[in-house]
Design a protein around this motif. Sequence first.
Motif, PDB file in Angstrom:
ATOM      1  N   THR A 289     -10.993  18.809  15.138  1.00  0.00           N
ATOM      2  CA  THR A 289      -9.884  19.805  15.341  1.00  0.00           C
ATOM      3  C   THR A 289      -8.797  19.536  14.295  1.00  0.00           C
ATOM      4  O   THR A 289      -8.706  18.447  13.754  1.00  0.00           O
ATOM      5  CB  THR A 289      -9.213  19.581  16.716  1.00  0.00           C
ATOM      6  OG1 THR A 289      -8.810  18.191  16.797  1.00  0.00           O
ATOM      7  CG2 THR A 289     -10.171  19.844  17.865  1.00  0.00           C
ATOM      8  N   ARG A 290      -7.964  20.547  14.088  1.00  0.00           N
ATOM      9  CA  ARG A 290      -6.917  20.479  13.056  1.00  0.00           C
ATOM     10  C   ARG A 290      -5.944  19.345  13.385  1.00  0.00           C
ATOM     11  O   ARG A 290      -5.616  19.098  14.541  1.00  0.00           O
ATOM     12  CB  ARG A 290      -6.181  21.845  13.056  1.00  0.00           C
ATOM     13  CG  ARG A 290      -5.034  21.989  12.094  1.00  0.00           C
ATOM     14  CD  ARG A 290      -4.561  23.461  12.039  1.00  0.00           C
ATOM     15  NE  ARG A 290      -3.160  23.597  11.661  1.00  0.00           N
ATOM     16  CZ  ARG A 290      -2.700  23.350  10.450  1.00  0.00           C
ATOM     17  NH1 ARG A 290      -3.535  22.955   9.500  1.00  0.00           N
ATOM     18  NH2 ARG A 290      -1.416  23.495  10.191  1.00  0.00           N
ATOM     19  N   SER A 291      -5.487  18.651  12.298  1.00  0.00           N
ATOM     20  CA  SER A 291      -4.520  17.575  12.541  1.00  0.00           C
ATOM     21  C   SER A 291      -3.188  18.198  12.957  1.00  0.00           C
ATOM     22  O   SER A 291      -2.936  19.386  12.724  1.00  0.00           O
ATOM     23  CB  SER A 291      -4.332  16.759  11.256  1.00  0.00           C
ATOM     24  OG  SER A 291      -3.702  17.575  10.277  1.00  0.00           O
ATOM     25  N   THR A 292      -2.298  17.350  13.515  1.00  0.00           N
ATOM     26  CA  THR A 292      -0.977  17.834  13.903  1.00  0.00           C
ATOM     27  C   THR A 292      -0.001  17.574  12.744  1.00  0.00           C
ATOM     28  O   THR A 292      -0.273  16.758  11.862  1.00  0.00           O
ATOM     29  CB  THR A 292      -0.452  17.088  15.146  1.00  0.00           C
ATOM     30  OG1 THR A 292      -0.233  15.717  14.781  1.00  0.00           O
ATOM     31  CG2 THR A 292      -1.435  17.194  16.302  1.00  0.00           C
TER      32      THR A 292
ATOM     33  N   ASP B 244       2.019  11.709  21.797  1.00  0.00           N
ATOM     34  CA  ASP B 244       1.489  11.916  20.443  1.00  0.00           C
ATOM     35  C   ASP B 244       2.558  11.601  19.396  1.00  0.00           C
ATOM     36  O   ASP B 244       2.286  10.986  18.371  1.00  0.00           O
ATOM     37  CB  ASP B 244       0.997  13.358  20.282  1.00  0.00           C
ATOM     38  CG  ASP B 244      -0.119  13.683  21.283  1.00  0.00           C
ATOM     39  OD1 ASP B 244      -0.151  14.809  21.801  1.00  0.00           O
ATOM     40  OD2 ASP B 244      -0.932  12.763  21.585  1.00  0.00           O
TER      41      ASP B 244
END
Length: 214
Positions: A1-4, A94
């Motif tokens: 999944t896309r990084s933050t 996170d």
Amino acid sequence: TRSTRPQRLLKAVQKKAIKGDPQSVISTIDYFCRHSEWAMNVGDEKGAILDSVVCEVSPSTALELGTYCGYSAVRIARLLPPGTKLITLEFNPDYAAVARQIIEYSGLQDKICLVEGASGDLIPKMQELFGIKTLDFVFLDHWKDRYLPDIKLLEECQLLRKGSILLADNVICPGTPDYLEYVRNSPRYESKYFKSHLEYTKVEDGLEKSVFLG
Ligand SMILES: Cn1ncc2cc([C@H](O)c3cccc(CNC(=O)c4cc(-c5ccc(F)cc5)cc(O)c4O)c3)ccc21
Ligand SMILES: [Mg+2]
């Protein structure tokens, strides 16, 4: 999944900054946020005002509400006298995970105590958790609608003493109208506005410095 966004910011620090050099971590984050991807760090312009207040106060006990990626924690801790610590509160796990790595990369992990949790829950436990009586300096940079309830909580918990300094980010953008009204009109505070700009932009923003009068 896309990084933050915080993960991409951490990657830039690990790639570009000098390990153990807080100033290079700060400069790397500012460069990345100005040229690659904006992020809600206090930034270089307001950061210089933060630096001058921290140097002036030279706090023995300091609290930050809202760590995010740890940028302002690194800015503050790099200026603290030896033997003093910054306590910084972050409720988002996170953000806390990225902040821990950025703080460690800067080499300031011994001067920063990052606690995961919400300010409203942790403030009443500060004395017992950290063995402190009062706070010399508080930097507010968390949810803007929590600034006012949290300083009232700090007052109630007797964590402020005559001369404690509060410095609040974003009092114009996004804005903290109820907080500003309170510190500017309460006889228990002497308040001063430092005009600046929203990090990495030309939009007006500023910091409000308030001295608790006891
Ligand atoms: C209860 N509690 N206890 C600990 C704690 C910690 C947190 C998080 O660290 C957290 C998460 C999300 C948002 C914030 C507040 N920050 C902001 O919202 C902000 C926005 C902008 C801006 C400005 C213009 C825009 F267009 C968009 C964003 C510029 C800025 O400098 C900001 O600080 C803080 C939250 C509640 C917490
Ligand atoms: Mg902010």
